[in-house]
Design a protein around this motif. Structure first.
Motif, PDB file in Angstrom:
ATOM      1  N   ALA A  74       5.795 -35.158  34.077  1.00 15.17           N
ATOM      2  CA  ALA A  74       7.100 -35.612  34.568  1.00 15.17           C
ATOM      3  C   ALA A  74       7.037 -36.142  35.995  1.00 15.17           C
ATOM      4  CB  ALA A  74       8.121 -34.473  34.471  1.00 15.17           C
ATOM      5  N   ASP A  75       6.186 -35.544  36.833  1.00  9.35           N
ATOM      6  CA  ASP A  75       6.127 -35.975  38.232  1.00  9.35           C
ATOM      7  C   ASP A  75       5.519 -37.363  38.395  1.00  9.35           C
ATOM      8  OD1 ASP A  75       7.274 -33.624  39.038  1.00  9.35           O
ATOM      9  OD2 ASP A  75       5.402 -32.660  39.647  1.00  9.35           O
ATOM     10  N   ALA A  76       4.880 -37.882  37.359  1.00  6.18           N
ATOM     11  CA  ALA A  76       4.219 -39.182  37.471  1.00  6.18           C
ATOM     12  C   ALA A  76       5.139 -40.356  37.141  1.00  6.18           C
ATOM     13  CB  ALA A  76       2.988 -39.224  36.567  1.00  6.18           C
ATOM     14  N   PHE A  77       6.305 -40.085  36.555  1.00  2.00           N
ATOM     15  CA  PHE A  77       7.195 -41.184  36.191  1.00  2.00           C
ATOM     16  C   PHE A  77       7.901 -41.758  37.413  1.00  2.00           C
ATOM     17  CE2 PHE A  77       7.040 -38.726  32.200  1.00  2.00           C
ATOM     18  CZ  PHE A  77       6.674 -39.731  31.329  1.00  2.00           C
ATOM     19  N   ALA A  78       8.118 -43.069  37.395  1.00  2.49           N
ATOM     20  CA  ALA A  78       8.860 -43.738  38.465  1.00  2.49           C
ATOM     21  C   ALA A  78       9.713 -44.839  37.856  1.00  2.49           C
ATOM     22  CB  ALA A  78       7.900 -44.324  39.503  1.00  2.49           C
ATOM     23  N   ILE A  79      10.944 -44.938  38.305  1.00  2.00           N
ATOM     24  CA  ILE A  79      11.815 -45.943  37.705  1.00  2.00           C
ATOM     25  C   ILE A  79      11.369 -47.361  38.041  1.00  2.00           C
ATOM     26  CG2 ILE A  79      13.804 -44.424  37.519  1.00  2.00           C
ATOM     27  CD1 ILE A  79      14.991 -45.796  39.983  1.00  2.00           C
ATOM     28  N   ASP A  80      10.598 -47.535  39.096  1.00  2.00           N
ATOM     29  CA  ASP A  80      10.111 -48.878  39.422  1.00  2.00           C
ATOM     30  C   ASP A  80       8.862 -49.254  38.641  1.00  2.00           C
ATOM     31  OD1 ASP A  80      12.136 -49.506  41.090  1.00  2.00           O
ATOM     32  OD2 ASP A  80      11.020 -49.270  42.961  1.00  2.00           O
ATOM     33  N   ARG A  81       8.268 -48.301  37.899  1.00  2.00           N
ATOM     34  CA  ARG A  81       7.071 -48.616  37.106  1.00  2.00           C
ATOM     35  C   ARG A  81       7.346 -48.402  35.615  1.00  2.00           C
ATOM     36  NH1 ARG A  81       3.594 -45.496  39.540  1.00  2.00           N
ATOM     37  NH2 ARG A  81       4.108 -43.753  38.170  1.00  2.00           N
ATOM     38  N   GLU A  82       7.662 -47.179  35.206  1.00  2.00           N
ATOM     39  CA  GLU A  82       7.969 -46.925  33.797  1.00  2.00           C
ATOM     40  C   GLU A  82       9.409 -47.313  33.441  1.00  2.00           C
ATOM     41  OE1 GLU A  82       4.405 -44.970  34.799  1.00  2.00           O
ATOM     42  OE2 GLU A  82       6.380 -44.506  35.670  1.00  2.00           O
ATOM     43  N   GLY A  83      10.283 -47.371  34.451  1.00  2.00           N
ATOM     44  CA  GLY A  83      11.680 -47.712  34.210  1.00  2.00           C
ATOM     45  C   GLY A  83      12.587 -46.510  34.062  1.00  2.00           C
ATOM     46  N   PHE A  84      12.029 -45.298  34.158  1.00  2.00           N
ATOM     47  CA  PHE A  84      12.847 -44.087  34.020  1.00  2.00           C
ATOM     48  C   PHE A  84      12.138 -42.946  34.720  1.00  2.00           C
ATOM     49  CE2 PHE A  84      10.017 -44.280  30.377  1.00  2.00           C
ATOM     50  CZ  PHE A  84       9.460 -43.017  30.341  1.00  2.00           C
ATOM     51  N   ALA A  85      12.893 -41.875  34.984  1.00  2.00           N
ATOM     52  CA  ALA A  85      12.319 -40.680  35.604  1.00  2.00           C
ATOM     53  C   ALA A  85      13.229 -39.493  35.340  1.00  2.00           C
ATOM     54  CB  ALA A  85      12.132 -40.876  37.106  1.00  2.00           C
ATOM     55  N   LEU A  86      12.640 -38.321  35.274  1.00  2.00           N
ATOM     56  CA  LEU A  86      13.377 -37.062  35.139  1.00  2.00           C
ATOM     57  C   LEU A  86      13.532 -36.447  36.522  1.00  2.00           C
ATOM     58  CD1 LEU A  86      14.507 -34.841  33.135  1.00  2.00           C
ATOM     59  CD2 LEU A  86      12.256 -33.757  33.359  1.00  2.00           C
ATOM     60  N   VAL A  87      14.775 -36.069  36.858  1.00  2.00           N
ATOM     61  CA  VAL A  87      15.055 -35.554  38.200  1.00  2.00           C
ATOM     62  C   VAL A  87      15.878 -34.270  38.086  1.00  2.00           C
ATOM     63  CG1 VAL A  87      16.178 -36.039  40.413  1.00  2.00           C
ATOM     64  CG2 VAL A  87      15.082 -37.896  39.140  1.00  2.00           C
ATOM     65  N   PRO A  88      15.476 -33.195  38.766  1.00  2.00           N
ATOM     66  CA  PRO A  88      16.328 -32.008  38.808  1.00  2.00           C
ATOM     67  C   PRO A  88      17.567 -32.297  39.648  1.00  2.00           C
ATOM     68  CG  PRO A  88      14.416 -31.717  40.236  1.00  2.00           C
ATOM     69  CD  PRO A  88      14.204 -33.001  39.504  1.00  2.00           C
ATOM     70  N   HIS A  89      18.733 -31.971  39.121  1.00  2.00           N
ATOM     71  CA  HIS A  89      19.964 -32.227  39.885  1.00  2.00           C
ATOM     72  C   HIS A  89      21.100 -31.399  39.305  1.00  2.00           C
ATOM     73  CE1 HIS A  89      23.648 -34.472  41.151  1.00  2.00           C
ATOM     74  NE2 HIS A  89      22.989 -34.461  42.287  1.00  2.00           N
ATOM     75  N   ALA A  90      21.454 -30.344  40.000  1.00  2.00           N
ATOM     76  CA  ALA A  90      22.572 -29.499  39.578  1.00  2.00           C
ATOM     77  C   ALA A  90      23.872 -30.120  40.069  1.00  2.00           C
ATOM     78  CB  ALA A  90      22.424 -28.092  40.143  1.00  2.00           C
ATOM     79  N   THR A  91      24.867 -30.155  39.208  1.00  2.00           N
ATOM     80  CA  THR A  91      26.178 -30.649  39.604  1.00  2.00           C
ATOM     81  C   THR A  91      27.096 -29.487  39.953  1.00  2.00           C
ATOM     82  OG1 THR A  91      28.131 -31.886  38.886  1.00  2.00           O
ATOM     83  CG2 THR A  91      26.898 -30.724  37.165  1.00  2.00           C
ATOM     84  N   GLN A  92      27.984 -29.727  40.897  1.00  2.00           N
ATOM     85  CA  GLN A  92      28.976 -28.720  41.275  1.00  2.00           C
ATOM     86  C   GLN A  92      30.246 -28.832  40.426  1.00  2.00           C
ATOM     87  OE1 GLN A  92      28.103 -26.307  43.550  1.00  2.00           O
ATOM     88  NE2 GLN A  92      26.160 -27.388  43.292  1.00  2.00           N
ATOM     89  N   VAL A  93      30.277 -29.826  39.530  1.00  2.00           N
ATOM     90  CA  VAL A  93      31.454 -30.036  38.697  1.00  2.00           C
ATOM     91  C   VAL A  93      31.360 -29.126  37.476  1.00  2.00           C
ATOM     92  CG1 VAL A  93      32.780 -31.701  37.350  1.00  2.00           C
ATOM     93  CG2 VAL A  93      31.703 -32.400  39.503  1.00  2.00           C
ATOM     94  N   ALA A  94      32.323 -28.245  37.312  1.00  2.00           N
ATOM     95  CA  ALA A  94      32.297 -27.294  36.203  1.00  2.00           C
ATOM     96  C   ALA A  94      32.656 -27.953  34.882  1.00  2.00           C
ATOM     97  CB  ALA A  94      33.249 -26.132  36.492  1.00  2.00           C
ATOM     98  N   ASP A  95      33.627 -28.857  34.909  1.00  2.00           N
ATOM     99  CA  ASP A  95      34.132 -29.467  33.677  1.00  2.00           C
ATOM    100  C   ASP A  95      33.857 -30.970  33.717  1.00  2.00           C
ATOM    101  OD1 ASP A  95      35.431 -30.306  31.429  1.00  2.00           O
ATOM    102  OD2 ASP A  95      37.376 -29.426  31.923  1.00  2.00           O
TER     103      ASP A  95
END
Length: 282
Positions: free
Chosen positions: A66-87
């Motif tokens: 997962a750490d090797a993906f880049a949106i400028d090369r493969e076109g997509f990437a997985l990113v950890p990102h918690a949202t504060q929005v409950a609903d």
């Protein structure tokens, strides 16, 4: 920032290939420009002009690399990102809090100077959850949301006064895709490595609405294509998916489709997802 991950490609980073064999639906191109009505077509006209074929392909588990993906090369990437929005079904919460969160994420991950979020789509296998208007179903055809024509047109439509100046510089359209409920078992996203897409695989297709005609890319099958997915995505993870880039030296498009994961033939967690679409300017 993701665009700086240019030293190690996914191919060179992977030591072993694990994944699933699954069916993806590809367009059968015949030299004519395809079209698809986005409403009940006039009498005697088909909903869509072309047939699709299901092809069984290998979809590699992207988590080990997962750490090797880049949106400028493969076109997509997985990113950890918690949202504060409950609903994430609450329209007011989305616009007041989720949009700013996502804008900040895109700026941090791409180095963009301006981000304009222009819509969001909820997709679910549930029927009208909690009174929400009309959620859409998962898209089970391989496609890309924008083309060489419709990408710039989106800028003109949304920023008519700034458009010509903005179009002189690099811009992109990026989707931010998140499970609303995890771990995601039903209809995960298959993501095509942009570098594995040949020019002949990408078929401009008209989307016909009552008042306008849009354009996307349908994707034809090619055995050289490389496919990835991130199994059992959590609510605190997002996929950044580039659907247009004006810079031809970078990944410009990334084919994608939902698919049935054979590891979950009877998924206990039905698909609920939200995708943000944003213009990203440098």
């Amino acid at each position: 920032m993701l665009q700086q991950k240019s030293g190690t490609s996914v191919q060179s980073a992977e030591s072993s290939r694990t994944g699933v064999e699954a069916e993806l639906s590809f367009i059968l191109a015949d030299g004519r420009k395809p079209f698809s009505h986005q409403y009940d077509p006039p009498p005697g006209q088909p909903v869509r002009s072309h047939q699709y074929e299901n092809r069984r392909v290998f979809i590699q588990d992207g988590r080990p690399v997962a750490d090797a993906f880049a949106i400028d090369r493969e076109g997509f990437a997985l990113v950890p990102h918690a949202t504060q929005v409950a609903d994430l079904y609450d329209e007011a919460e989305l616009r007041e809090h989720y949009y700013p969160e996502t804008e900040a994420l895109l700026k941090a991950e791409t180095g963009a100077s301006k981000v304009l979020i222009f819509d969001h789509t909820i997709r679910t296998s549930h029927q009208r959850p909690r009174g929400v208007g009309l959620p859409r179903e998962a898209v089970l055809r391989v496609h890309n949301d924008y083309t060489l024509k419709s990408g710039p047109q989106r800028v003109r439509d949304l920023l008519p006064k700034e458009a010509e100046a903005r179009l002189q510089k690099r811009f992109a359209i990026v989707n931010v895709w998140r499970p609303i409920v995890g771990p995601l078992q039903q209809f995960p996203l298959a993501l095509g490595d942009a570098a594995s897409l040949a020019a002949d695989d990408i078929i401009a297709t008209d989307l016909i609405y009552p008042d306008r005609v849009g354009e996307i890319y349908s994707i034809a099958h090619n055995p050289a294509q490389r496919w990835f997915y991130f199994p059992e995505m959590r609510r605190d993870e997002v996929v950044l998916l580039k659907t247009y880039d004006s810079d031809p030296a970078r990944a410009r498009f990334s084919a994608h489709s939902a698919f049935a994961d054979p590891n979950f033939p009877d998924p206990k967690v039905l698909r609920e997802s939200i995708e943000i679409r944003a213009l990203v300017f440098w």
